[in-house]
Design a protein around this motif. Structure first.
Motif, PDB file in Angstrom:
ATOM      1  N   SER A  25       7.574  -9.647 -17.614  1.00 59.49           N
ATOM      2  CA  SER A  25       7.037 -10.464 -18.701  1.00 59.49           C
ATOM      3  C   SER A  25       5.688  -9.884 -19.112  1.00 59.49           C
ATOM      4  CB  SER A  25       6.865 -11.913 -18.246  1.00 59.49           C
ATOM      5  OG  SER A  25       5.806 -12.003 -17.283  1.00 59.49           O
ATOM      6  N   GLU A  26       5.203 -10.269 -20.257  1.00 60.73           N
ATOM      7  CA  GLU A  26       3.941  -9.730 -20.751  1.00 60.73           C
ATOM      8  C   GLU A  26       2.793 -10.050 -19.798  1.00 60.73           C
ATOM      9  OE1 GLU A  26       1.905  -7.280 -23.007  1.00 60.73           O
ATOM     10  OE2 GLU A  26       3.972  -7.793 -23.486  1.00 60.73           O
ATOM     11  N   SER A  27       2.763 -11.272 -19.273  1.00 57.67           N
ATOM     12  CA  SER A  27       1.661 -11.663 -18.388  1.00 57.67           C
ATOM     13  C   SER A  27       1.717 -10.908 -17.054  1.00 57.67           C
ATOM     14  CB  SER A  27       1.686 -13.173 -18.141  1.00 57.67           C
ATOM     15  OG  SER A  27       2.908 -13.572 -17.544  1.00 57.67           O
ATOM     16  N   GLU A  28       2.912 -10.758 -16.490  1.00 58.00           N
ATOM     17  CA  GLU A  28       3.042 -10.033 -15.220  1.00 58.00           C
ATOM     18  C   GLU A  28       2.721  -8.553 -15.406  1.00 58.00           C
ATOM     19  OE1 GLU A  28       3.434 -11.333 -12.314  1.00 58.00           O
ATOM     20  OE2 GLU A  28       3.863 -13.381 -12.955  1.00 58.00           O
ATOM     21  N   TRP A  29       3.130  -8.008 -16.539  1.00 60.17           N
ATOM     22  CA  TRP A  29       2.848  -6.605 -16.847  1.00 60.17           C
ATOM     23  C   TRP A  29       1.343  -6.359 -16.923  1.00 60.17           C
ATOM     24  CZ3 TRP A  29       5.489  -2.137 -17.098  1.00 60.17           C
ATOM     25  CH2 TRP A  29       4.947  -1.075 -17.821  1.00 60.17           C
ATOM     26  N   LYS A  30       0.652  -7.208 -17.636  1.00 61.52           N
ATOM     27  CA  LYS A  30      -0.794  -7.050 -17.788  1.00 61.52           C
ATOM     28  C   LYS A  30      -1.499  -7.187 -16.439  1.00 61.52           C
ATOM     29  CE  LYS A  30      -4.785  -8.705 -20.404  1.00 61.52           C
ATOM     30  NZ  LYS A  30      -5.261  -9.672 -21.459  1.00 61.52           N
ATOM     31  N   ALA A  31      -1.076  -8.161 -15.642  1.00 59.72           N
ATOM     32  CA  ALA A  31      -1.701  -8.372 -14.336  1.00 59.72           C
ATOM     33  C   ALA A  31      -1.475  -7.160 -13.427  1.00 59.72           C
ATOM     34  CB  ALA A  31      -1.139  -9.631 -13.686  1.00 59.72           C
ATOM     35  N   LEU A  32      -0.278  -6.598 -13.481  1.00 57.93           N
ATOM     36  CA  LEU A  32       0.044  -5.484 -12.593  1.00 57.93           C
ATOM     37  C   LEU A  32      -0.686  -4.213 -13.004  1.00 57.93           C
ATOM     38  CD1 LEU A  32       1.602  -4.356 -10.236  1.00 57.93           C
ATOM     39  CD2 LEU A  32       3.551  -3.984 -11.744  1.00 57.93           C
ATOM     40  N   THR A  33      -0.656  -3.872 -14.269  1.00 60.14           N
ATOM     41  CA  THR A  33      -1.320  -2.642 -14.707  1.00 60.14           C
ATOM     42  C   THR A  33      -2.833  -2.742 -14.538  1.00 60.14           C
ATOM     43  OG1 THR A  33      -1.244  -3.443 -17.006  1.00 60.14           O
ATOM     44  CG2 THR A  33       0.513  -1.949 -16.296  1.00 60.14           C
ATOM     45  N   THR A  34      -3.373  -3.922 -14.731  1.00 58.41           N
ATOM     46  CA  THR A  34      -4.807  -4.127 -14.500  1.00 58.41           C
ATOM     47  C   THR A  34      -5.143  -3.892 -13.030  1.00 58.41           C
ATOM     48  OG1 THR A  34      -4.991  -5.716 -16.325  1.00 58.41           O
ATOM     49  CG2 THR A  34      -6.706  -5.778 -14.636  1.00 58.41           C
ATOM     50  N   SER A  81      -3.972   8.400 -14.063  1.00 57.66           N
ATOM     51  CA  SER A  81      -2.882   8.896 -13.210  1.00 57.66           C
ATOM     52  C   SER A  81      -1.666   7.987 -13.287  1.00 57.66           C
ATOM     53  CB  SER A  81      -3.345   9.040 -11.747  1.00 57.66           C
ATOM     54  OG  SER A  81      -4.342  10.031 -11.637  1.00 57.66           O
ATOM     55  N   PHE A  82      -1.389   7.486 -14.496  1.00 64.65           N
ATOM     56  CA  PHE A  82      -0.172   6.737 -14.780  1.00 64.65           C
ATOM     57  C   PHE A  82       0.789   7.709 -15.468  1.00 64.65           C
ATOM     58  CE2 PHE A  82      -1.831   2.068 -15.109  1.00 64.65           C
ATOM     59  CZ  PHE A  82      -2.350   2.162 -13.825  1.00 64.65           C
ATOM     60  N   TYR A  83       1.641   8.355 -14.675  1.00 63.44           N
ATOM     61  CA  TYR A  83       2.551   9.371 -15.199  1.00 63.44           C
ATOM     62  C   TYR A  83       3.766   8.712 -15.849  1.00 63.44           C
ATOM     63  CZ  TYR A  83      -0.119  11.681 -11.473  1.00 63.44           C
ATOM     64  OH  TYR A  83      -1.118  12.124 -10.639  1.00 63.44           O
ATOM     65  N   GLY A  84       4.516   9.502 -16.606  1.00 62.02           N
ATOM     66  CA  GLY A  84       5.715   8.966 -17.240  1.00 62.02           C
ATOM     67  C   GLY A  84       6.836   9.978 -17.313  1.00 62.02           C
ATOM     68  N   LYS A  99      -7.172   2.138  -8.648  1.00 59.28           N
ATOM     69  CA  LYS A  99      -6.994   3.593  -8.827  1.00 59.28           C
ATOM     70  C   LYS A  99      -5.700   4.097  -8.171  1.00 59.28           C
ATOM     71  CE  LYS A  99     -11.868   4.808  -9.420  1.00 59.28           C
ATOM     72  NZ  LYS A  99     -12.314   3.440  -9.729  1.00 59.28           N
ATOM     73  N   LYS A 100      -4.617   3.390  -8.435  1.00 55.54           N
ATOM     74  CA  LYS A 100      -3.324   3.751  -7.891  1.00 55.54           C
ATOM     75  C   LYS A 100      -2.635   4.809  -8.760  1.00 55.54           C
ATOM     76  CE  LYS A 100      -3.467   0.566  -4.630  1.00 55.54           C
ATOM     77  NZ  LYS A 100      -3.608   0.927  -3.197  1.00 55.54           N
ATOM     78  N   LYS A 101      -1.798   5.633  -8.124  1.00 52.23           N
ATOM     79  CA  LYS A 101      -0.960   6.578  -8.848  1.00 52.23           C
ATOM     80  C   LYS A 101       0.393   5.916  -9.097  1.00 52.23           C
ATOM     81  CE  LYS A 101      -2.975  10.911  -7.189  1.00 52.23           C
ATOM     82  NZ  LYS A 101      -2.700  12.212  -6.518  1.00 52.23           N
ATOM     83  N   VAL A 102       0.798   5.921 -10.369  1.00 55.55           N
ATOM     84  CA  VAL A 102       2.019   5.216 -10.761  1.00 55.55           C
ATOM     85  C   VAL A 102       2.883   6.139 -11.608  1.00 55.55           C
ATOM     86  CG1 VAL A 102       2.967   3.120 -11.791  1.00 55.55           C
ATOM     87  CG2 VAL A 102       0.636   3.104 -10.868  1.00 55.55           C
ATOM     88  N   GLU A 141       0.853  -1.185   0.000  1.00 56.28           N
ATOM     89  CA  GLU A 141       0.000   0.000   0.000  1.00 56.28           C
ATOM     90  C   GLU A 141       0.890   1.237   0.000  1.00 56.28           C
ATOM     91  OE1 GLU A 141      -3.219   0.546  -0.285  1.00 56.28           O
ATOM     92  OE2 GLU A 141      -3.593  -1.593  -0.561  1.00 56.28           O
ATOM     93  N   ALA A 142       0.780   2.046  -1.043  1.00 55.51           N
ATOM     94  CA  ALA A 142       1.613   3.246  -1.146  1.00 55.51           C
ATOM     95  C   ALA A 142       0.809   4.367  -1.789  1.00 55.51           C
ATOM     96  CB  ALA A 142       2.864   2.946  -1.968  1.00 55.51           C
ATOM     97  N   ASP A 143       1.316   5.580  -1.646  1.00 52.17           N
ATOM     98  CA  ASP A 143       0.680   6.736  -2.284  1.00 52.17           C
ATOM     99  C   ASP A 143       1.150   6.919  -3.716  1.00 52.17           C
ATOM    100  OD1 ASP A 143      -0.756   7.905   0.117  1.00 52.17           O
ATOM    101  OD2 ASP A 143       1.306   7.832   0.871  1.00 52.17           O
ATOM    102  N   LEU A 144       2.352   6.433  -4.005  1.00 50.57           N
ATOM    103  CA  LEU A 144       2.905   6.500  -5.359  1.00 50.57           C
ATOM    104  C   LEU A 144       3.774   5.279  -5.581  1.00 50.57           C
ATOM    105  CD1 LEU A 144       3.233   8.201  -7.998  1.00 50.57           C
ATOM    106  CD2 LEU A 144       5.303   9.174  -6.960  1.00 50.57           C
ATOM    107  N   TYR A 145       3.605   4.648  -6.743  1.00 48.15           N
ATOM    108  CA  TYR A 145       4.391   3.481  -7.122  1.00 48.15           C
ATOM    109  C   TYR A 145       5.300   3.890  -8.274  1.00 48.15           C
ATOM    110  CZ  TYR A 145       0.726   1.043  -4.501  1.00 48.15           C
ATOM    111  OH  TYR A 145      -0.153   0.639  -3.525  1.00 48.15           O
ATOM    112  N   VAL A 146       6.596   3.576  -8.171  1.00 50.64           N
ATOM    113  CA  VAL A 146       7.549   3.930  -9.219  1.00 50.64           C
ATOM    114  C   VAL A 146       8.028   2.653  -9.898  1.00 50.64           C
ATOM    115  CG1 VAL A 146       9.775   4.984  -9.747  1.00 50.64           C
ATOM    116  CG2 VAL A 146       8.280   6.017  -8.027  1.00 50.64           C
ATOM    117  N   LEU A 147       7.779   2.560 -11.190  1.00 55.16           N
ATOM    118  CA  LEU A 147       8.215   1.406 -11.973  1.00 55.16           C
ATOM    119  C   LEU A 147       9.277   1.869 -12.967  1.00 55.16           C
ATOM    120  CD1 LEU A 147       5.595   0.229 -10.733  1.00 55.16           C
ATOM    121  CD2 LEU A 147       5.244  -0.990 -12.885  1.00 55.16           C
TER     122      LEU A 147
END
Length: 362
Positions: free
Chosen positions: A160-169, A203-206, A175-178, A142-148
């Protein structure tokens, strides 16, 4: 309050310009200005015509449009051109965080990803790289901002593609800020462009740049991507920092982004060949234990035998061979070396030969 000494940059400043074989930097070996202009389909005459007034504070519309095209569904109004990604991160953290905010990130990490948040009073949640590329790891946090940061600096790992899809979903559903720090997106392990997680509707910044991947770090051009309200606040904050990027840098940056299909494949081949060469010989290098083969980007993570000081090892290697590597202690993780793969291929081969034959490194 001020941040601590920037360990990585301090060492780079001492060694990067003196090394015979530079395996310490995280960017491609630099091109000369005449080479860069040719890559960008520009001439000196083109630069002569540039008015030397301030560029627009947010960045020229043409450059922001070229950057926006790198991200699905992003408009030029959702892009802020910055002086490198360092400024983009500084702005993003000041707006997204406050004292006692919790920030989760992959560990070890590039120092700017945690030092500025710490300066702001945020609490760090460090996710070890061995498990950080599994969606289940992040779902427990649980965090206020996640940095990937992906491909990851310093290990070169990614999802991996499957882990990426699971995480972004998961992040969207909750409704996390990333913040996606995607500096190496132009150097995926395979293909022409790596994936992006940026989504201004969620709220997925880059933050990003091409300068390390294209061998033009001296341009100092980066960017921040977010919804318009976030960009408006960041642009106003930027007025207290660099205010604008040089119009010369902006024009060359636009040319490089527009022409990247012509020169980027040769850069990608060079980096992949260097990684392949290193992977074939690392077991013969003195006192090495394991190597994390990069999934993308320009860097990898070499483990030393137990009990060895990474700084002493790196110092003696440079003294005896002219080969520069970055000690893991600069990432606050002892027992490793970060290896960069942006050197010219012939120097890479010669540098590894010198390293392999070197003794008395500990």
């Amino acid at each position: 309050m001020e941040p601590r000494e920037f360990f990585i940059e301090d060492r780079l400043e001492r060694f990067r310009l003196k090394a015979f074989c530079n395996l310490g930097e995280s960017g491609l070996g630099h091109f000369r200005l005449d080479e860069v202009l040719a890559m960008a389909n520009l001439s000196g005459a083109d630069l002569d015509k540039i008015p030397m007034n301030d560029a627009p504070n947010q960045g020229s519309l043409e450059l922001r449009s070229a950057i926006a095209q790198l991200y699905p569904g992003v408009s030029p109004d959702q892009v802020l051109v910055t002086t490198g990604t360092g400024e983009a991160l500084y702005l993003a953290f000041h707006i997204a965080l406050k004292a006692q905010s919790k920030l989760a990130l992959i560990w070890p990490a590039f120092q700017a990803l945690y030092e500025i948040p710490k300066m702001l009073g945020a609490e760090m949640i460090k996710l070890p790289y061995e498990s950080a590329f599994l969606a289940s790891t992040w779902k427990e946090v649980e965090a206020d901002l996640y940095v990937l940061n992906h491909p990851h600096n310093p290990t070169g790992k990614t999802f991996s593609e499957s882990e990426w899809k699971a995480l972004t979903t998961h992040f969207k559903a909750e409704k996390k800020k990333v913040l996606f720090d995607e500096h190496y997106r132009f150097l995926p392990g395979e293909g022409f462009m790596g994936r992006t997680g940026v989504d201004t509707k969620h709220s997925f910044y880059g933050t990003g740049s091409f300068t390390k991947c294209f061998g033009v770090t001296g341009l100092r051009v980066g960017w921040l991507v977010a919804e318009e309200s976030f960009i408006k606040r960041a642009r106003s904050f930027k007025d207290y920092l660099t205010h604008t990027v040089s119009p010369i840098s902006e024009r060359i940056a636009l040319g490089l982004l527009s022409a990247k299909e012509n020169f980027l494949p040769s850069i990608q081949t060079r980096v992949r060949n260097n990684i392949k060469e290193f992977d074939s010989v690392w077991k013969d290098l003195p006192h090495t234990r394991s190597f994390t083969l990069p999934d993308g980007g320009l860097v990898g993570w070499l483990q030393l035998e137990p009990g060895i000081s990474s700084e002493r090892y790196a110092d003696r290697l440079f003294e005896k061979t002219g080969v520069f590597v970055l000690p893991g202690i600069n990432f606050e993780e002892e027992g490793f070396l970060r290896i960069g793969f942006g050197e010219k291929e012939d120097r890479m081969i010669e540098g590894l030969s010198r390293w392999r034959e070197c003794s008395d490194l500990i």
